[in-house]
Structure formats: structure tokens, C-alpha cells
Design a protein around this motif. Structure first.
Motif, PDB file in Angstrom:
ATOM      1  N   ILE A  20       5.570   2.312  12.827  1.00  0.00           N
ATOM      2  CA  ILE A  20       5.905   1.833  11.507  1.00  0.00           C
ATOM      3  C   ILE A  20       6.022   0.239  11.713  1.00  0.00           C
ATOM      4  N   VAL A  21       5.557  -0.338  10.727  1.00  0.00           N
ATOM      5  CA  VAL A  21       5.718  -1.771  10.397  1.00  0.00           C
ATOM      6  C   VAL A  21       6.165  -1.897   9.175  1.00  0.00           C
ATOM      7  N   ASP A  22       7.365  -2.268   9.055  1.00  0.00           N
ATOM      8  CA  ASP A  22       8.231  -2.180   7.860  1.00  0.00           C
ATOM      9  C   ASP A  22       7.554  -3.547   7.060  1.00  0.00           C
ATOM     10  N   ALA A  23       7.165  -3.149   5.928  1.00  0.00           N
ATOM     11  CA  ALA A  23       6.336  -4.408   5.508  1.00  0.00           C
ATOM     12  C   ALA A  23       7.329  -4.918   4.464  1.00  0.00           C
ATOM     13  N   HIS A  24       8.479  -4.931   4.277  1.00  0.00           N
ATOM     14  CA  HIS A  24       9.299  -5.278   3.237  1.00  0.00           C
ATOM     15  C   HIS A  24      10.757  -5.645   3.621  1.00  0.00           C
ATOM     16  N   ILE A  25      11.146  -6.645   4.338  1.00  0.00           N
ATOM     17  CA  ILE A  25      12.575  -6.725   4.564  1.00  0.00           C
ATOM     18  C   ILE A  25      13.187  -8.086   4.146  1.00  0.00           C
ATOM     19  N   HIS A  26      14.455  -8.070   3.855  1.00  0.00           N
ATOM     20  CA  HIS A  26      15.049  -9.317   3.534  1.00  0.00           C
ATOM     21  C   HIS A  26      16.191  -9.762   4.673  1.00  0.00           C
ATOM     22  N   LEU A  27      16.692 -10.851   4.982  1.00  0.00           N
ATOM     23  CA  LEU A  27      17.542 -11.375   5.619  1.00  0.00           C
ATOM     24  C   LEU A  27      18.726 -12.238   4.960  1.00  0.00           C
ATOM     25  N   TRP A  28      19.981 -11.699   4.621  1.00  0.00           N
ATOM     26  CA  TRP A  28      20.786 -12.589   3.700  1.00  0.00           C
ATOM     27  C   TRP A  28      21.998 -12.121   3.919  1.00  0.00           C
ATOM     28  N   GLU A 279      -5.267   4.366   2.134  1.00  0.00           N
ATOM     29  CA  GLU A 279      -5.823   3.159   2.490  1.00  0.00           C
ATOM     30  C   GLU A 279      -5.468   1.796   1.864  1.00  0.00           C
ATOM     31  N   ARG A 280      -4.681   1.969   0.703  1.00  0.00           N
ATOM     32  CA  ARG A 280      -4.118   0.708  -0.073  1.00  0.00           C
ATOM     33  C   ARG A 280      -2.785   0.984  -0.344  1.00  0.00           C
ATOM     34  N   SER A 281      -1.941   1.795   0.414  1.00  0.00           N
ATOM     35  CA  SER A 281      -0.532   2.226   0.277  1.00  0.00           C
ATOM     36  C   SER A 281       0.134   1.626   1.420  1.00  0.00           C
ATOM     37  N   ILE A 282       0.998   0.859   1.301  1.00  0.00           N
ATOM     38  CA  ILE A 282       1.869   0.236   2.451  1.00  0.00           C
ATOM     39  C   ILE A 282       3.427   0.532   2.152  1.00  0.00           C
ATOM     40  N   GLU A 314      -3.818   9.292   7.937  1.00  0.00           N
ATOM     41  CA  GLU A 314      -3.612   8.496   6.869  1.00  0.00           C
ATOM     42  C   GLU A 314      -1.936   7.928   6.870  1.00  0.00           C
ATOM     43  N   LEU A 315      -1.085   8.834   7.542  1.00  0.00           N
ATOM     44  CA  LEU A 315       0.201   8.414   7.835  1.00  0.00           C
ATOM     45  C   LEU A 315       0.290   7.180   8.624  1.00  0.00           C
ATOM     46  N   ARG A 316      -0.374   6.988   9.389  1.00  0.00           N
ATOM     47  CA  ARG A 316      -0.799   5.761  10.543  1.00  0.00           C
ATOM     48  C   ARG A 316      -0.902   4.674   9.631  1.00  0.00           C
ATOM     49  N   ALA A 317      -1.883   4.862   8.796  1.00  0.00           N
ATOM     50  CA  ALA A 317      -2.509   3.716   7.658  1.00  0.00           C
ATOM     51  C   ALA A 317      -1.415   3.415   7.082  1.00  0.00           C
ATOM     52  N   VAL A 318      -0.571   4.312   6.203  1.00  0.00           N
ATOM     53  CA  VAL A 318       0.403   3.920   5.275  1.00  0.00           C
ATOM     54  C   VAL A 318       1.596   3.156   5.921  1.00  0.00           C
ATOM     55  N   PHE A 319       2.218   3.936   7.248  1.00  0.00           N
ATOM     56  CA  PHE A 319       3.246   3.311   7.740  1.00  0.00           C
ATOM     57  C   PHE A 319       2.897   2.092   8.716  1.00  0.00           C
ATOM     58  N   ALA A 320       1.909   1.932   9.067  1.00  0.00           N
ATOM     59  CA  ALA A 320       1.679   0.609  10.011  1.00  0.00           C
ATOM     60  C   ALA A 320       0.274  -0.044   9.839  1.00  0.00           C
ATOM     61  N   GLU A 321      -0.955   0.640   9.901  1.00  0.00           N
ATOM     62  CA  GLU A 321      -2.234  -0.009  10.222  1.00  0.00           C
ATOM     63  C   GLU A 321      -2.630  -0.789   8.832  1.00  0.00           C
ATOM     64  N   ASN A 322      -2.165  -0.267   7.602  1.00  0.00           N
ATOM     65  CA  ASN A 322      -2.512  -1.247   6.296  1.00  0.00           C
ATOM     66  C   ASN A 322      -1.840  -2.383   6.407  1.00  0.00           C
ATOM     67  N   ALA A 323      -0.582  -2.493   6.732  1.00  0.00           N
ATOM     68  CA  ALA A 323       0.102  -3.915   6.839  1.00  0.00           C
ATOM     69  C   ALA A 323      -0.350  -4.734   7.644  1.00  0.00           C
ATOM     70  N   ARG A 324      -0.855  -4.093   8.700  1.00  0.00           N
ATOM     71  CA  ARG A 324      -1.187  -5.003  10.004  1.00  0.00           C
ATOM     72  C   ARG A 324      -2.658  -5.679   9.453  1.00  0.00           C
ATOM     73  N   ARG A 325      -3.575  -4.634   8.714  1.00  0.00           N
ATOM     74  CA  ARG A 325      -4.833  -5.357   8.346  1.00  0.00           C
ATOM     75  C   ARG A 325      -4.474  -6.205   7.027  1.00  0.00           C
ATOM     76  N   VAL A 326      -3.871  -5.914   6.135  1.00  0.00           N
ATOM     77  CA  VAL A 326      -3.688  -6.701   4.733  1.00  0.00           C
ATOM     78  C   VAL A 326      -2.942  -7.904   5.013  1.00  0.00           C
ATOM     79  N   TYR A 327      -2.094  -8.029   5.883  1.00  0.00           N
ATOM     80  CA  TYR A 327      -1.394  -9.042   6.083  1.00  0.00           C
ATOM     81  C   TYR A 327      -1.789  -9.794   7.529  1.00  0.00           C
ATOM     82  N   ARG A 328      -2.921  -9.411   8.042  1.00  0.00           N
ATOM     83  CA  ARG A 328      -3.458  -9.932   9.133  1.00  0.00           C
ATOM     84  C   ARG A 328      -2.384 -10.162  10.269  1.00  0.00           C
ATOM     85  N   LEU A 329      -1.638  -9.163  10.905  1.00  0.00           N
ATOM     86  CA  LEU A 329      -0.797  -9.354  11.843  1.00  0.00           C
ATOM     87  C   LEU A 329      -1.288  -9.206  13.199  1.00  0.00           C
TER      88      LEU A 329
END
Length: 330
Positions: A20-28, A279-282, A314-329
Motif C-alpha cells: 500500500i502507498v497511502d496517497a493522502h495523509i496530513h500531519l497536523w 487503472e485510474r483509481s488511487i 487491479e488491487l495492487r494498482a489501486v492500493f500502490a502502483e497507480n500512486a507510484r505512477r501518477v505521482y512519479r514516486l
């Protein structure tokens, strides 16, 4: 309904090996308690295989730069300090940063964007801009960082978006369901820009919308279907615990189980995935905001259950790989 006195159950981890790449966190410390790197690292160490995360701007630790539009760079510098606290933990904290930039400045944002990129030391991946606006006094925001009207049709905003595209950056947009048609028109004007729609497109459930759950779902789902026709737009499966969406558990507390989350949220998550495709869900947790709805362990279990039947790839795409690709991680 009275608030439940029963504590939410502690569940076994569903699919513990799923990366999992958690694609939306805040620290506050904005909501009455500290939630910084130490607190987040406790959550990600609780059993799920969360290898990395993306930090999203939230008005934290702005600098005292005499130029107000450069003050958000202080937040990027703050995030780098937090990331150092995670070294050696096995979690790549804030491996991507989505910072704040005053996009209505138009082409004048370029030096600000360049300064953000420099401050990010290789981690700056784009801008999150909050276009969320509604005239309802309960559903709408009345605080710093939110517009007092529509900005998506502002020519200067479009100029700034094109600047982001030229620099290879991503634009995250936080919009309500009433604005999805506006987001589509904007996306069509800048097809070269990668856009991520935050928080499933914000189907409102408070104020005048509190008694309109069925009508809102219909309006929202049509908007999601239309927006998905823009190939440069992705959707972030996150933020359903935001109070403005109106999903109240235990009379206002946390859900008692991930199954309770599934019952309330699955129609929204599945509608997004069916419209945009895996493929376009993160995935993003939106922690600590969505902590109001569930613990980190329970929240991630819920999302895994909602999507359990879509296939391993598809699970790996949604939970990790799409974030890595879209945000160029890395």
C-alpha cells in the motif's frame, strides 16, 4: 440516536501482504490533537503493509516570508523535517509532497512553483488546490484556504494549471459533487495536465443535503461518470469520513467494524472504480481526518473488502502502483 458506548472491535488484518502507498495523509495539530510523524508511524505499523505515503497540504507551518504567496513553502520544509523522523522505520513517509500554491495568480505562480520544487528536495510532486465551494452555510467552508466562489472558470487559474503541466507536476482538486461538471470542463481545457479528484468527488450529506442522500448519489454518480470520460483525470478513493459527507457512525463516533464502513461507503467506492477503472483509481486514507470514522486498521480493512473481488493485479494498482505512477514516486 444516542452515541454508542461500545468500543469498535479490533479486527484481524485483511490481505496483510498487499503493498500500500497511502496517497493522502496530513500531519497536523488542527483538530484538537497532535498527529505528526510519530503518531502516523504507529498507525502504519499496526499490521497493514503500508510502504510509503504522500503528504497533502493542509495549512501547516507556513513561513514568515514577507511575500505571502511564498509562505506555503514553509509547509514543504516542515514535511521534510517530519520525513527524517521516519528514517529507519521501513516506511517512506511523504515520499511525495503535494504543496499549496495560489493558482489564481495565473502565470505569476511560476517562481513560487519553482521555489516549492527546490524546497521539496526531490519530493515535490504537485499541488493540491481546494476549489470546494457551496452556498449552503453548513456544507460550505468558511475558513482560510477555501474560495468564496467558483475559481475553475478563471482564465488565470487555467494559466497556472498549464504551468504545472509544463513542469510535469500533478494537480489534486478537492471539489464537491455539485462542481463535478465544472471540473470536467476545466480538465478538457488542459488535457496535458494530470489531475486527481480528491475524496471521491465530495458527495455532500449535511446542511440542505442531509435529507437528500438518494438525490445526491444520483447527481454525484452522473458527475463521476461524465468526469471519467476525461482521460487526464484520476479519482482518489479517500475522504469519506469527512464530516461534510454526513456518514455518521455510532451517533457520531467511529464505525464499530470495517463491515459497517463497507455498508455505507462501498456504493461510492465501487461507482468510482467502475467509472474510472482500476487503472485510474488511487487509495488514500485521508488520515487523521478520517480517523473520525475508523481506526487506521479498520479503515484499510474496509477499503480492501470493498474491492476484494476486482483481481490481484487491479488491487495492487489501486492500493500502490497507480500512486507510484501518477505521482512519479521512486
Amino acid at each position: 440516536m444516542s452515541k454508542s458506548t461500545a468500543a469498535p472491535m479490533r479486527e484481524n488484518i485483511v490481505m496483510p501482504d498487499l503493498p500500500i502507498v497511502d496517497a493522502h495523509i496530513h500531519l497536523w495539530d488542527r483538530i484538537g490533537f497532535d498527529y505528526f510523524a510519530p503518531e502516523f508511524l504507529v498507525d502504519v505499523a499496526d499490521g497493514h503493509n503500508v510502504t510509503a505515503s504522500i503528504y497533502v497540504e493542509c495549512n501547516m507551518r507556513y513561513s514568515d516570508d514577507p511575500r505571502p504567496d511564498f509562505q506555503p513553502i514553509g509547509e514543504t520544509e516542515f514535511v521534510l523535517e517530519q520525513a527524517k523522523l521516519a528514517e529507519g522505520s521501513g516506511h517512506d513517509l511523504a515520499c511525495g509532497i503535494l504543496g499549496a500554491v495560489n493558482l489564481p495568480l495565473g502565470a505569476d505562480v511560476e517562481p513560487i512553483i519553482d521555489a516549492q520544487i527546490a524546497a521539496g528536495q526531490g519530493r515535490f510532486r504537485g499541488v493540491r488546490f481546494r476549489v470546494a465551494f457551496d452556498t449552503d452555510p453548513v456544507a460550505g467552508y468558511n475558513e482560510i484556504g477555501y474560495p468564496s466562489g467558483s475559481v475553475l472558470d478563471n482564465p488565470a487559474f487555467l494559466d497556472a494549471a498549464r504551468c504545472l503541466a509544463r513542469k510535469g507536476l500533478v494537480l489534486d482538486l478537492w471539489a464537491f459533487h455539485t462542481q463535478l461538471d465544472d471540473v470536467l470542463r476545466f480538465a478538457e481545457k488542459v488535457p496535458e495536465l494530470t489531475i486527481v479528484l480528491d475524496h471521491v468527488g465530495g458527495p455532500l450529506g449535511v446542511g440542505r443535503y442531509a435529507s437528500m442522500r438518494k438525490e445526491v448519489f444520483g447527481h454525484w454518480s452522473r458527475g463521476i461518470g461524465s468526469l471519467a470520460t476525461a482521460p487526464n483525470v484520476n479519482v482518489k478513493l479517500s475522504g469519506l469520513g469527512i464530516s461534510r459527507l454526513g456518514f455518521n457512525f455510532a451517533g457520531g463516533g467511529q464505525a464499530q467494524s470495517s463491515d459497517e464502513l463497507v455498508a455505507a461507503w462501498k456504493p461510492y467506492v465501487r461507482t468510482c472504480v467502475e467509472a474510472f477503472g482500476p487503472e485510474r483509481s488511487i487509495f488514500g486514507s485521508n488520515f487523521p481526518v478520517d480517523r473520525a470514522a475508523a481506526s487506521y486498521r479498520t479503515l484499510l480493512n474496509g477499503f480492501k473488502k470493498m474491492l476484494a473481488d476486482i483481481g490481484d493485479v487491479e488491487l495492487r494498482a489501486v492500493f500502490a502502483e497507480n500512486a507510484r505512477r501518477v505521482y512519479r514516486l521512486p
